[in-house]
Design a protein around this motif. Structure first.
Motif, PDB file in Angstrom:
ATOM      1  N   ASP A   1     -67.354   7.318  84.731  1.00  0.00           N
ATOM      2  CA  ASP A   1     -66.115   6.894  85.383  1.00  0.00           C
ATOM      3  C   ASP A   1     -65.132   6.324  84.363  1.00  0.00           C
ATOM      4  OD1 ASP A   1     -67.096   7.689  87.824  1.00  0.00           O
ATOM      5  OD2 ASP A   1     -67.807   5.705  88.401  1.00  0.00           O
ATOM      6  N   MET A   2     -65.631   5.530  83.411  1.00  0.00           N
ATOM      7  CA  MET A   2     -64.752   4.979  82.376  1.00  0.00           C
ATOM      8  C   MET A   2     -64.198   6.091  81.500  1.00  0.00           C
ATOM      9  SD  MET A   2     -66.154   1.310  80.987  1.00  0.00           S
ATOM     10  CE  MET A   2     -67.872   1.765  80.702  1.00  0.00           C
ATOM     11  N   ASN A   3     -65.034   7.075  81.190  1.00  0.00           N
ATOM     12  CA  ASN A   3     -64.616   8.179  80.334  1.00  0.00           C
ATOM     13  C   ASN A   3     -63.493   8.974  80.989  1.00  0.00           C
ATOM     14  OD1 ASN A   3     -64.707  10.927  79.040  1.00  0.00           O
ATOM     15  ND2 ASN A   3     -66.323   9.941  77.865  1.00  0.00           N
ATOM     16  N   ILE A   4     -63.690   9.312  82.240  1.00  0.00           N
ATOM     17  CA  ILE A   4     -62.688  10.118  82.955  1.00  0.00           C
ATOM     18  C   ILE A   4     -61.367   9.366  83.058  1.00  0.00           C
ATOM     19  CG2 ILE A   4     -62.105  11.124  85.195  1.00  0.00           C
ATOM     20  CD1 ILE A   4     -65.107  11.743  85.527  1.00  0.00           C
ATOM     21  N   ALA A   5     -61.442   8.066  83.400  1.00  0.00           N
ATOM     22  CA  ALA A   5     -60.221   7.269  83.557  1.00  0.00           C
ATOM     23  C   ALA A   5     -59.488   7.123  82.227  1.00  0.00           C
ATOM     24  CB  ALA A   5     -60.573   5.894  84.125  1.00  0.00           C
ATOM     25  N   ALA A   6     -60.225   6.917  81.126  1.00  0.00           N
ATOM     26  CA  ALA A   6     -59.593   6.745  79.821  1.00  0.00           C
ATOM     27  C   ALA A   6     -59.023   8.061  79.303  1.00  0.00           C
ATOM     28  CB  ALA A   6     -60.597   6.166  78.825  1.00  0.00           C
TER      29      ALA A   6
ATOM     30  N   LYS B   1     -57.674  10.419  80.857  1.00  0.00           N
ATOM     31  CA  LYS B   1     -56.391  10.724  81.491  1.00  0.00           C
ATOM     32  C   LYS B   1     -55.228  10.035  80.778  1.00  0.00           C
ATOM     33  CE  LYS B   1     -58.352  11.316  86.136  1.00  0.00           C
ATOM     34  NZ  LYS B   1     -58.439  10.738  87.511  1.00  0.00           N
ATOM     35  N   LEU B   2     -55.544   8.997  79.994  1.00  0.00           N
ATOM     36  CA  LEU B   2     -54.503   8.200  79.351  1.00  0.00           C
ATOM     37  C   LEU B   2     -54.269   8.579  77.893  1.00  0.00           C
ATOM     38  CD1 LEU B   2     -55.735   4.766  80.722  1.00  0.00           C
ATOM     39  CD2 LEU B   2     -53.653   5.936  81.431  1.00  0.00           C
ATOM     40  N   THR B   3     -55.153   9.405  77.307  1.00  0.00           N
ATOM     41  CA  THR B   3     -54.985   9.760  75.897  1.00  0.00           C
ATOM     42  C   THR B   3     -53.792  10.681  75.744  1.00  0.00           C
ATOM     43  OG1 THR B   3     -56.572  11.574  76.123  1.00  0.00           O
ATOM     44  CG2 THR B   3     -57.405   9.461  75.340  1.00  0.00           C
ATOM     45  N   ARG B   4     -53.098  10.514  74.626  1.00  0.00           N
ATOM     46  CA  ARG B   4     -51.817  11.196  74.458  1.00  0.00           C
ATOM     47  C   ARG B   4     -51.944  12.587  73.852  1.00  0.00           C
ATOM     48  NH1 ARG B   4     -48.190   6.810  71.361  1.00  0.00           N
ATOM     49  NH2 ARG B   4     -50.167   6.270  70.364  1.00  0.00           N
ATOM     50  N   TYR B   5     -53.093  12.940  73.332  1.00  0.00           N
ATOM     51  CA  TYR B   5     -53.138  14.129  72.495  1.00  0.00           C
ATOM     52  C   TYR B   5     -53.911  15.308  73.078  1.00  0.00           C
ATOM     53  CZ  TYR B   5     -51.458  10.548  69.352  1.00  0.00           C
ATOM     54  OH  TYR B   5     -50.739   9.528  68.800  1.00  0.00           O
TER      55      TYR B   5
ATOM     56  N   ASP C   1     -61.139  13.644  74.600  1.00  0.00           N
ATOM     57  CA  ASP C   1     -60.907  12.903  73.372  1.00  0.00           C
ATOM     58  C   ASP C   1     -61.474  11.487  73.456  1.00  0.00           C
ATOM     59  OD1 ASP C   1     -60.003  12.905  70.803  1.00  0.00           O
ATOM     60  OD2 ASP C   1     -58.001  12.173  71.275  1.00  0.00           O
ATOM     61  N   VAL C   2     -62.367  11.282  74.418  1.00  0.00           N
ATOM     62  CA  VAL C   2     -62.965   9.964  74.632  1.00  0.00           C
ATOM     63  C   VAL C   2     -64.484  10.118  74.659  1.00  0.00           C
ATOM     64  CG1 VAL C   2     -63.217   8.030  76.242  1.00  0.00           C
ATOM     65  CG2 VAL C   2     -60.988   9.111  75.951  1.00  0.00           C
TER      66      VAL C   2
ATOM     67  N   LEU D   1     -61.450  -0.923  86.939  1.00  0.00           N
ATOM     68  CA  LEU D   1     -61.852   0.236  86.121  1.00  0.00           C
ATOM     69  C   LEU D   1     -60.710   0.684  85.226  1.00  0.00           C
ATOM     70  CD1 LEU D   1     -63.732   2.601  85.367  1.00  0.00           C
ATOM     71  CD2 LEU D   1     -62.790   3.835  87.331  1.00  0.00           C
ATOM     72  N   ASN D   2     -59.524   0.812  85.809  1.00  0.00           N
ATOM     73  CA  ASN D   2     -58.397   1.358  85.056  1.00  0.00           C
ATOM     74  C   ASN D   2     -57.997   0.458  83.892  1.00  0.00           C
ATOM     75  OD1 ASN D   2     -58.180   3.664  86.619  1.00  0.00           O
ATOM     76  ND2 ASN D   2     -56.799   2.712  88.088  1.00  0.00           N
ATOM     77  N   ASN D   3     -58.098  -0.847  84.065  1.00  0.00           N
ATOM     78  CA  ASN D   3     -57.734  -1.736  82.966  1.00  0.00           C
ATOM     79  C   ASN D   3     -58.703  -1.616  81.793  1.00  0.00           C
ATOM     80  OD1 ASN D   3     -55.307  -2.929  83.782  1.00  0.00           O
ATOM     81  ND2 ASN D   3     -56.364  -4.370  85.125  1.00  0.00           N
ATOM     82  N   GLN D   4     -59.989  -1.483  82.081  1.00  0.00           N
ATOM     83  CA  GLN D   4     -60.947  -1.257  81.005  1.00  0.00           C
ATOM     84  C   GLN D   4     -60.660   0.074  80.304  1.00  0.00           C
ATOM     85  OE1 GLN D   4     -65.221  -2.616  82.050  1.00  0.00           O
ATOM     86  NE2 GLN D   4     -64.230  -2.394  84.048  1.00  0.00           N
ATOM     87  N   ALA D   5     -60.322   1.092  81.099  1.00  0.00           N
ATOM     88  CA  ALA D   5     -60.008   2.409  80.543  1.00  0.00           C
ATOM     89  C   ALA D   5     -58.736   2.361  79.700  1.00  0.00           C
ATOM     90  CB  ALA D   5     -59.857   3.425  81.671  1.00  0.00           C
ATOM     91  N   ARG D   6     -57.761   1.550  80.113  1.00  0.00           N
ATOM     92  CA  ARG D   6     -56.515   1.443  79.351  1.00  0.00           C
ATOM     93  C   ARG D   6     -56.753   0.847  77.973  1.00  0.00           C
ATOM     94  NH1 ARG D   6     -54.019  -0.729  84.979  1.00  0.00           N
ATOM     95  NH2 ARG D   6     -53.372   1.309  85.811  1.00  0.00           N
ATOM     96  N   VAL D   7     -57.604  -0.152  77.905  1.00  0.00           N
ATOM     97  CA  VAL D   7     -57.937  -0.728  76.597  1.00  0.00           C
ATOM     98  C   VAL D   7     -58.677   0.305  75.759  1.00  0.00           C
ATOM     99  CG1 VAL D   7     -59.185  -2.534  75.374  1.00  0.00           C
ATOM    100  CG2 VAL D   7     -58.031  -3.076  77.522  1.00  0.00           C
ATOM    101  N   LEU D   8     -59.618   1.009  76.367  1.00  0.00           N
ATOM    102  CA  LEU D   8     -60.389   2.022  75.658  1.00  0.00           C
ATOM    103  C   LEU D   8     -59.479   3.105  75.086  1.00  0.00           C
ATOM    104  CD1 LEU D   8     -62.952   3.435  74.740  1.00  0.00           C
ATOM    105  CD2 LEU D   8     -63.306   4.229  77.082  1.00  0.00           C
ATOM    106  N   ALA D   9     -58.449   3.485  75.839  1.00  0.00           N
ATOM    107  CA  ALA D   9     -57.515   4.517  75.388  1.00  0.00           C
ATOM    108  C   ALA D   9     -56.436   3.960  74.468  1.00  0.00           C
ATOM    109  CB  ALA D   9     -56.867   5.201  76.597  1.00  0.00           C
TER     110      ALA D   9
END
Length: 543
Positions: free
Chosen positions: A329-334, A336-340, A344-345, A516-524
């Motif tokens: 779940d963290m991988n999928i959420a993060a 989605k936020l990667t720019r490239y 990539d996570v 979840l999304n906040n943890q993913a945002r930091v990860l990304a």
């Protein structure tokens, strides 16, 4: 690239280098698979044709040549990935400078690298300020160009050394158990250097003959660790099945069946992860059968963003399915936020320590987190050593008591991470975020208002009928603070506190939640998107 300008830097398709890196990496993997098939097909040749010495020599030479082609392909892949990732980073920096200049009314000439003011200034003070800005941005752009030219030369030099000339293959002596024993006490970087000094034939032989040992070596690339551990898992499974086929006492049978069930759980988790699943370590007998396990979703050696998550209280091999689901779940959420690019996570489930038990007071002590310090440090340093690019965002993540393991590792000053993010932490054995990282803005914590671990009083708040028990709750909170320190989700800790909108202690990974999304945002590295529960100083997004 030669004669690099800012215009060329801005227009370069960095993803083309990343795609080329992936192609070389696939070629290396295909060669590796072909080598396995070749070895399988030719392993009985000496028995079938004991007098065919010349043929056997040619088979050995061909095997060495195939094996030694694998490493140059990987090195080409690594050089191209570093090139592409660094260009992406430089382009991001350039875009930031352009945006800042536009706000200040300044123009950037990408062809010449010059910065000028769009306005005619008559105010002396304002003119002096603008002159300072022109000098500062001009210097920053010059540094970008220097880095771009240095990168170009370094990549060209790395590629010039490859591939080797035909027939340059070598075999080398077989790897022995003593060779592996000699690695005891070596740093992950030294292990990596040793592994890379081997021929592919030697590496494969070590994986085949000593899969469990190679599988736990921090400093060995993730793909090779996965290959070794899957062999070791299959061997252990076969051993248990053979043992269960014999006459046993019921107690021994019960233990073997439980161990076999845990192996099945690991296989099921890997099956759900599919091609992106990597088994980086397992031990079904450690800690009285509670076990150790490291599973990754995505290759941490190639991902631009990698989070290594440490679980907390009562975690055993029996809880593998649910915890692996959390890293998914963290991988999928993060991602989605990667720019490239997609995939990539990498998120890693790291159960490399003896998590406290729910049926005793071990959670109130720090012995188990102290014992987990060095294994976690070694693993994280190993990820830095084996990463195929110089540009990689590495994040330490922890839940509950797992955050105390992260704290123990971080306070040594040797945890090589860019961010620390924890959920439901009782404390991290330090008084402030600055004791974990030099820049406390990169320490992130969240806790639900109803999480009794991060805030013991929360249990009281939701149980009005036990108001008379407030001294007990106060004692528990005081005891936890005395043992583990101030909760990092407390504003006084000095880090960034992200908003947790989920209830209790175990729902921080609910799909769609801010938790979840906040943890993913930091990860990304998308720090500007993090929603805060307490105002703090948010760093610039990670490039």
């Amino acid at each position: 690239m030669s004669g690099i300008t800012l215009q060329l830097l801005a227009e370069t398709n960095a993803n083309s280098f990343v795609q080329a890196s992936d192609a070389w990496d696939r070629m290396a993997a295909d060669l590796d698979a072909s080598l396995d098939k070749f070895i399988t097909a030719s392993q009985y040749l000496p028995a079938a044709w004991p007098t065919g010495d010349t043929t056997q020599e040619k088979v050995a030479a061909l095997r060495a040549e195939i094996g030694n082609t694998h490493e140059p392909c990987q090195k080409i892949s690594r050089a191209l990935r570093t090139h592409g990732d660094t260009i992406l980073s430089l382009q991001s920096m350039l875009a930031d400078i352009q945006r800042e200049c536009a706000v200040e009314g300044l123009a950037v000439d990408l062809a010449t690298g010059a910065v000028s003011s769009k306005n005619h200034l008559t105010d002396t003070t304002q003119a002096a300020r603008v002159a300072g800005l022109l000098q500062s941005y001009g210097r920053q752009l010059g540094e970008l160009l220097t880095r771009a030219n240095d990168l170009d030369r370094e990549t060209a030099a790395a590629l010039a050394e490859l591939p080797p000339t035909a027939g340059a293959g070598k075999t080398g002596p077989p790897i022995t158990k003593n060779d592996l024993a000699g690695l005891t006490g070596k740093t992950p970087g030294q292990v990596r250097d040793w592994w890379e000094s081997l021929t592919r034939d030697q590496q494969d032989q070590a994986i085949r003959d000593f899969p469990r040992e190679v599988g736990w070596l921090d400093g060995v690339p993730a793909v090779d660790r996965d290959k070794a551990n899957r062999i070791g898992l299959a061997q252990q499974k076969q051993y248990l099945q053979d043992r269960l086929a014999t006459s046993l006492m019921w107690t021994e049978r019960w233990h073997l069946e439980a161990e076999l069930e845990h192996l099945g759980g690991i296989e099921q988790a890997l099956g759900k992860l599919g091609r992106r699943g990597l088994l980086l370590g397992f031990d079904t007998s450690e800690y009285l059968g509670d076990g150790k396990l490291i599973i990754a979703m995505g290759n941490p050696d190639t991902a631009r963003n990698t989070g290594v998550w440490v679980p907390g209280l009562s975690t055993t091999l029996g809880s593998t399915a649910g915890n692996v689901e959390r890293i998914v779940d963290m991988n999928i959420a993060a991602d989605k936020l990667t720019r490239y690019q997609a995939d990539d996570v990498s998120t890693v489930y790291w159960l490399g320590y003896d998590a406290p038990d729910v049926d005793n007071l071990s959670v109130l002590g720090n012995d188990r987190s102290v014992a987990g310090q060095d294994p976690y440090l070694n693993f994280m340093q190993g990820l830095r050593a084996t990463h195929e690019s110089d540009v990689g965002h590495l994040v330490a993540m922890g839940h509950s008591y797992g955050s105390t393991v992260v704290g123990e590792a971080a306070k040594t000053g040797n945890l090589p991470v860019d961010d620390i993010v924890v959920a439901g932490s009782p404390g991290m054995h330090v008084d402030s975020a600055s004791q974990l990282m030099n820049d406390p803005r990169h320490v992130w914590a969240g806790a639900s208002d109803s999480d009794p671990v991060a805030r013991a009083g929360a249990w009281l708040d939701s149980n009005n009928e036990v108001m008379d028990s407030s001294p007990l709750i106060e004692f528990a909170e005081t005891k936890a603070d005395a043992t583990h320190g101030l909760a990092p989700s407390d504003a006084a800790f000095g880090g960034n506190v992200w908003k947790a909108d989920t209830p209790g202690h175990t729902h921080y990974w609910d799909n769609g939640s801010e938790s979840l999304n906040n943890q993913a945002r930091v990860l990304a590295g998308a720090y500007n998107k993090v929603t805060s529960a307490v105002s703090g100083q948010v760093p610039e997004d990670w490039r």
